[in-house]
Structure formats: C-alpha cells, structure tokens
Design a protein around this motif. Structure first.
Motif, PDB file in Angstrom:
ATOM      1  N   HIS A   1       1.092   5.632  -6.791  1.00  0.00           N
ATOM      2  CA  HIS A   1       0.595   6.003  -5.461  1.00  0.00           C
ATOM      3  C   HIS A   1       0.345   4.820  -4.536  1.00  0.00           C
ATOM      4  O   HIS A   1       0.410   4.968  -3.313  1.00  0.00           O
ATOM      5  CB  HIS A   1      -0.669   6.845  -5.603  1.00  0.00           C
ATOM      6  CG  HIS A   1      -0.441   8.123  -6.354  1.00  0.00           C
ATOM      7  ND1 HIS A   1      -0.797   8.276  -7.678  1.00  0.00           N
ATOM      8  CD2 HIS A   1       0.149   9.278  -5.980  1.00  0.00           C
ATOM      9  CE1 HIS A   1      -0.456   9.488  -8.083  1.00  0.00           C
ATOM     10  NE2 HIS A   1       0.124  10.118  -7.075  1.00  0.00           N
TER      11      HIS A   1
ATOM     12  N   ALA B   1       6.682   7.525  -5.219  1.00  0.00           N
ATOM     13  CA  ALA B   1       5.731   7.467  -4.112  1.00  0.00           C
ATOM     14  C   ALA B   1       6.357   7.982  -2.825  1.00  0.00           C
ATOM     15  O   ALA B   1       5.730   8.742  -2.073  1.00  0.00           O
ATOM     16  CB  ALA B   1       5.246   6.033  -3.925  1.00  0.00           C
ATOM     17  N   TYR B   2       7.591   7.576  -2.554  1.00  0.00           N
ATOM     18  CA  TYR B   2       8.235   7.973  -1.302  1.00  0.00           C
ATOM     19  C   TYR B   2       8.454   9.478  -1.247  1.00  0.00           C
ATOM     20  O   TYR B   2       8.301  10.107  -0.184  1.00  0.00           O
ATOM     21  CB  TYR B   2       9.563   7.242  -1.131  1.00  0.00           C
ATOM     22  CG  TYR B   2       9.454   5.728  -1.095  1.00  0.00           C
ATOM     23  CD1 TYR B   2       8.216   5.090  -0.978  1.00  0.00           C
ATOM     24  CD2 TYR B   2      10.586   4.927  -1.195  1.00  0.00           C
ATOM     25  CE1 TYR B   2       8.120   3.711  -0.963  1.00  0.00           C
ATOM     26  CE2 TYR B   2      10.498   3.551  -1.158  1.00  0.00           C
ATOM     27  CZ  TYR B   2       9.265   2.942  -1.049  1.00  0.00           C
ATOM     28  OH  TYR B   2       9.165   1.565  -1.040  1.00  0.00           O
TER      29      TYR B   2
ATOM     30  N   THR C   1      -5.500   9.854  -7.616  1.00  0.00           N
ATOM     31  CA  THR C   1      -4.329   9.006  -7.460  1.00  0.00           C
ATOM     32  C   THR C   1      -4.440   7.760  -8.328  1.00  0.00           C
ATOM     33  O   THR C   1      -5.524   7.389  -8.787  1.00  0.00           O
ATOM     34  CB  THR C   1      -4.160   8.609  -5.986  1.00  0.00           C
ATOM     35  OG1 THR C   1      -5.421   8.124  -5.485  1.00  0.00           O
ATOM     36  CG2 THR C   1      -3.714   9.802  -5.163  1.00  0.00           C
TER      37      THR C   1
ATOM     38  N   ASN D   1       6.131   7.991   9.074  1.00  0.00           N
ATOM     39  CA  ASN D   1       7.093   8.127   7.967  1.00  0.00           C
ATOM     40  C   ASN D   1       8.487   8.466   8.493  1.00  0.00           C
ATOM     41  O   ASN D   1       9.239   9.205   7.878  1.00  0.00           O
ATOM     42  CB  ASN D   1       6.624   9.177   6.956  1.00  0.00           C
ATOM     43  CG  ASN D   1       6.566  10.571   7.538  1.00  0.00           C
ATOM     44  OD1 ASN D   1       6.746  10.773   8.731  1.00  0.00           O
ATOM     45  ND2 ASN D   1       6.319  11.556   6.675  1.00  0.00           N
TER      46      ASN D   1
ATOM     47  N   ILE E   1       2.873   4.112  -1.810  1.00  0.00           N
ATOM     48  CA  ILE E   1       2.842   4.843  -0.542  1.00  0.00           C
ATOM     49  C   ILE E   1       2.250   3.952   0.541  1.00  0.00           C
ATOM     50  O   ILE E   1       2.804   3.809   1.635  1.00  0.00           O
ATOM     51  CB  ILE E   1       2.028   6.141  -0.682  1.00  0.00           C
ATOM     52  CG1 ILE E   1       2.722   7.105  -1.647  1.00  0.00           C
ATOM     53  CG2 ILE E   1       1.828   6.792   0.688  1.00  0.00           C
ATOM     54  CD1 ILE E   1       1.920   8.369  -1.933  1.00  0.00           C
TER      55      ILE E   1
ATOM     56  N   ILE F   1      -1.256   8.375   6.018  1.00  0.00           N
ATOM     57  CA  ILE F   1       0.156   8.173   6.357  1.00  0.00           C
ATOM     58  C   ILE F   1       0.290   8.395   7.863  1.00  0.00           C
ATOM     59  O   ILE F   1       0.268   9.531   8.346  1.00  0.00           O
ATOM     60  CB  ILE F   1       1.061   9.128   5.572  1.00  0.00           C
ATOM     61  CG1 ILE F   1       0.900   8.886   4.067  1.00  0.00           C
ATOM     62  CG2 ILE F   1       2.524   8.934   5.993  1.00  0.00           C
ATOM     63  CD1 ILE F   1       1.646   9.875   3.200  1.00  0.00           C
TER      64      ILE F   1
ATOM     65  N   GLU G   1       4.011   2.605   3.905  1.00  0.00           N
ATOM     66  CA  GLU G   1       3.423   3.103   5.143  1.00  0.00           C
ATOM     67  C   GLU G   1       3.030   1.970   6.076  1.00  0.00           C
ATOM     68  O   GLU G   1       3.270   2.046   7.288  1.00  0.00           O
ATOM     69  CB  GLU G   1       2.209   3.971   4.829  1.00  0.00           C
ATOM     70  CG  GLU G   1       1.754   4.854   5.978  1.00  0.00           C
ATOM     71  CD  GLU G   1       0.982   4.143   7.063  1.00  0.00           C
ATOM     72  OE1 GLU G   1       0.994   4.606   8.224  1.00  0.00           O
ATOM     73  OE2 GLU G   1       0.334   3.113   6.761  1.00  0.00           O
TER      74      GLU G   1
ATOM     75  N   ASP H   1      -7.202   5.933  -0.649  1.00  0.00           N
ATOM     76  CA  ASP H   1      -5.800   5.866  -0.234  1.00  0.00           C
ATOM     77  C   ASP H   1      -5.715   5.902   1.290  1.00  0.00           C
ATOM     78  O   ASP H   1      -6.437   6.673   1.931  1.00  0.00           O
ATOM     79  CB  ASP H   1      -5.007   7.033  -0.823  1.00  0.00           C
ATOM     80  CG  ASP H   1      -4.965   6.993  -2.329  1.00  0.00           C
ATOM     81  OD1 ASP H   1      -4.205   6.178  -2.870  1.00  0.00           O
ATOM     82  OD2 ASP H   1      -5.703   7.776  -2.969  1.00  0.00           O
TER      83      ASP H   1
ATOM     84  N   GLU I   1       6.609  11.763  -2.684  1.00  0.00           N
ATOM     85  CA  GLU I   1       5.319  12.398  -2.454  1.00  0.00           C
ATOM     86  C   GLU I   1       4.872  12.260  -0.998  1.00  0.00           C
ATOM     87  O   GLU I   1       4.273  13.179  -0.431  1.00  0.00           O
ATOM     88  CB  GLU I   1       4.270  11.799  -3.387  1.00  0.00           C
ATOM     89  CG  GLU I   1       2.905  12.452  -3.274  1.00  0.00           C
ATOM     90  CD  GLU I   1       1.991  12.119  -4.432  1.00  0.00           C
ATOM     91  OE1 GLU I   1       0.761  12.144  -4.228  1.00  0.00           O
ATOM     92  OE2 GLU I   1       2.487  11.838  -5.540  1.00  0.00           O
ATOM     93  N   ALA I   2       5.177  11.108  -0.393  1.00  0.00           N
ATOM     94  CA  ALA I   2       4.730  10.849   0.978  1.00  0.00           C
ATOM     95  C   ALA I   2       5.667  11.425   2.037  1.00  0.00           C
ATOM     96  O   ALA I   2       5.311  11.473   3.211  1.00  0.00           O
ATOM     97  CB  ALA I   2       4.590   9.348   1.195  1.00  0.00           C
TER      98      ALA I   2
END
Length: 368
Positions: free
Chosen positions: A308, A35-36, A303, A15, A311, A12, A315, A9, A38-39
């Motif tokens: 996931h 996803a958003y 993930t 954000n 993300i 990030i 990003e 993965d 979590e990130a």
C-alpha cells in the motif's frame, strides 16, 4: 487532552496520468502493480528484460500493451510517466532516455538512484536541465507507521525529539544482480532506514558506521551486518541497525525476524514495528505527556507497507505532474540521502566519524 489528526495513508488527489512500467520482477509485480490496481492508476504498458515475463505480468494485471524493449516503452506516445524497477547499474541509462522522450512528463526511479553519488548528482542536474520531474521510490516514508510517527512529531505530541532507533533483525532476499556490486547492505537495505530518519528529523551533521560480513551471504561483500550512528543538525541522536544475519534458520528453528523502531522526545515516546517481512500491517504506539496524559495509545489500520505504501509514492508523483510542483520524493532530496550513504561507506573505509559537510553534493535545483 489535545485531539490529534492521524492519517496512516495519504489521500489520492490525482490518478489521471498514463503509466508505463519497466521491469516485471517481484517489486513491480507484487508491489507497484498491486498498489496501482487498488488506487485506480492507469497502467498502459509494460516492458522488461524478458518479454515473456512481461507478458505474464501484463496478463495478470490487465495491462494492454507489452513492449519488446524498455526503449520502445519509453517512446510510446501513450506513456506519460515511466516507472522503473531495474538494477541500479542499468537504471541511469533508462532515466536519461526518459528525460529525452517528449511524451514523458515524469519518471519514478528505484533506490539506490545510481551506484555512486557522482552519478546521482549528474541525474539530478540532467533532470533539471530537461525540465522533467524525477522522483525516487523511497517507499518507507509512506509506511503507515512512519506517516503517523511524522504526524506525531509535527503536531508536537513527542515534544523535541531526543533519540531514535531502527532495529532490523531480518533476512533480505538479495537480488541476484547485487552479487556483481561491491556495495550491499548500506546501498540496498540501510538506505530505507537512513532516508526514513532524514524524513523524520531533517539533515544529518555526522555519521559513524561499522560493519562485518554476513555469514549467510555466499557472494563477496564488504557491508553485511551494519550499525550506523547519526547525529542530526538538530541534536537528535539516532541508531540504525541492519542485522541481515538474524540468527540461523535451518529446519525447525523458530523464526523471529522483526523490524522495530523507537523515538523518544521531551514530551513523549513512540514505538512500533514494520510489517515486512511478516506480511502484516506495521504498528505504532505512543504515550504523550501533552496529548494522551501519559497513557499509551495504539492507532490501528488495515493497510501495509507492501504494497500500500506504493500508492502514496505514485500519487505524490502524479500530484507533482498535475500541479507543476516538486514531488515529495524529489531527486534533489534523494541526492542528500545518497550523500548520507556515501558518508557511511567512507566511515567504514576510514574507521572514523564523517561529517556531512565533507561530502560534496551541491544544493541542486528544482525541476519546475
């Protein structure tokens, strides 16, 4: 044995931008927004064709503003990135509205970008003219097994790639709006695999596709089960199979739906599976003459492709907006995937191999 750096993965890096989401169906509610959250991406507004559905999704994900229409969301001064999950016949108009909105810095569109290659080219060129970033959600590139496979190739663990194959024996949940189109599997399912193969191996020189109807799909369609052979400019030969029949599924029939892939090179082999539709992490194993003494190695991660990978998709767009660079999933690159899909349809229609040099799509420009 040479040490490999493998990351399933991406990091990030950015954000900070405020996101407005258009659409409240499964892909938005279960993938994008999961996803958003979590990130830590900032979703400030949502709109959909049905305001009540948008309100339900907003409550679930604590989105502060629900707009009555997508048009109202696009002109909301708080919205900096417009994230679209709408049918492809309606998507171009939303993209154009976002390109014209002074508050919008970047747009994330779904694939297929449009119903025709010509429309995709027009959107690419209009984004350049508007000076706006337009990215396309080819999320399979951020599947964890695809990310690690790309790193194995880039670090030389497989040597020069020779042959690749993606086999899908799985039943899609075709969205209702697809029944209104004359293109089905290639434009809406194969496009994942064709784009992933381009991500791994570069540009295609020629394509040959064959198809037959899927006995389960009740609405009219031309491309059901599809098998495509790709010859890349580098010499790599690849096969992409979308078996959307996958056998009968009546009560009592044991389910064996699966998507698998394999890549063979001059110095090694990698193979794996895609977690969809089983809801498990994708897998990868590799054996390399130069990096594992010919022994099989199986990295693991927790993930999954859904959700996931979304993300990484958002990003890369936020990073592009922050740095003024092209996103990894830029629209000019996606037009080349659209051209590959068009070539596959022409191959089916004319019953012959189609050279990509005969599919005119221009080179496009950058938006930065």
């Amino acid at each position: 044995m040479t040490q490999l750096e493998l990351k399933p993965d991406p990091d990030i890096r950015v954000n900070k931008f405020k996101i407005g989401c258009i659409g409240a169906g499964m892909i938005m509610a279960e993938c994008h927004l999961a996803a958003y959250a979590e990130a830590g991406f900032d979703v400030v507004a949502i709109a959909s064709r049905t305001a009540s559905r948008a309100a339900e999704v907003a409550k679930r994900w604590s989105i502060p503003v629900v707009h009555d229409t997508p048009a109202a969301l696009i002109t909301d001064p708080d919205v900096e990135i417009v994230d679209i999950a709408y049918p492809p016949d309606q998507q171009p108009a939303l993209i154009r509205a976002a390109l014209a909105a002074p508050n919008v810095k970047a747009i994330l569109a779904q694939k297929p970008l449009a119903l025709t290659l010509e429309e995709a080219i027009a959107l690419r060129d209009e984004a350049v003219a508007a000076g706006k970033i337009l990215s396309v959600n080819q999320n399979m590139r951020f599947d964890q097994s695809m990310q690690v496979l790309k790193q194995l190739l880039d670090q030389g663990a497989l040597g020069d790639p020779v042959f690749a194959q993606i086999n899908m024996n799985a039943i899609p949940h075709w969205q209702g709006f697809l029944a209104e189109y004359d293109r089905l599997t290639l434009a809406n399912m194969s496009i994942h695999h064709l784009d992933a193969l381009r991500f791994l191996f570069g540009e295609v020189a020629e394509v040959t596709s064959v198809t037959r109807q899927d006995p389960r799909t009740s609405f009219d369609h031309d491309d059901g089960i599809v098998a495509t052979t790709l010859r890349f400019a580098s010499g790599v030969l690849a096969l992409s199979l979308e078996d959307v029949w996958a056998g009968p599924r009546q009560d009592g029939f044991e389910d064996d739906q699966v998507i698998t892939w394999r890549v063979e090179g001059t110095k090694g082999v990698a193979k794996g599976s895609i977690g969809w539709p089983t809801g498990a992490p994708s897998t990868l194993s590799y054996a390399s003459a130069t990096h594992s003494n010919g022994k099989w190695v199986t990295p693991e991660w927790d993930t999954m492709w859904f959700p996931h990978a979304f993300i990484g998709v958002m990003e890369q767009l936020q990073y592009a907006a922050e740095t003024g660079t092209e996103p990894a999933l830029n629209v000019a690159d996606n037009v080349r995937t659209m051209a590959l899909v068009e070539a596959a349809y022409q191959s089916i229609e004319h019953g012959k191999t189609v050279r990509m040099n005969d599919i005119k799509h221009g080179t496009g420009g950058t938006t930065t």
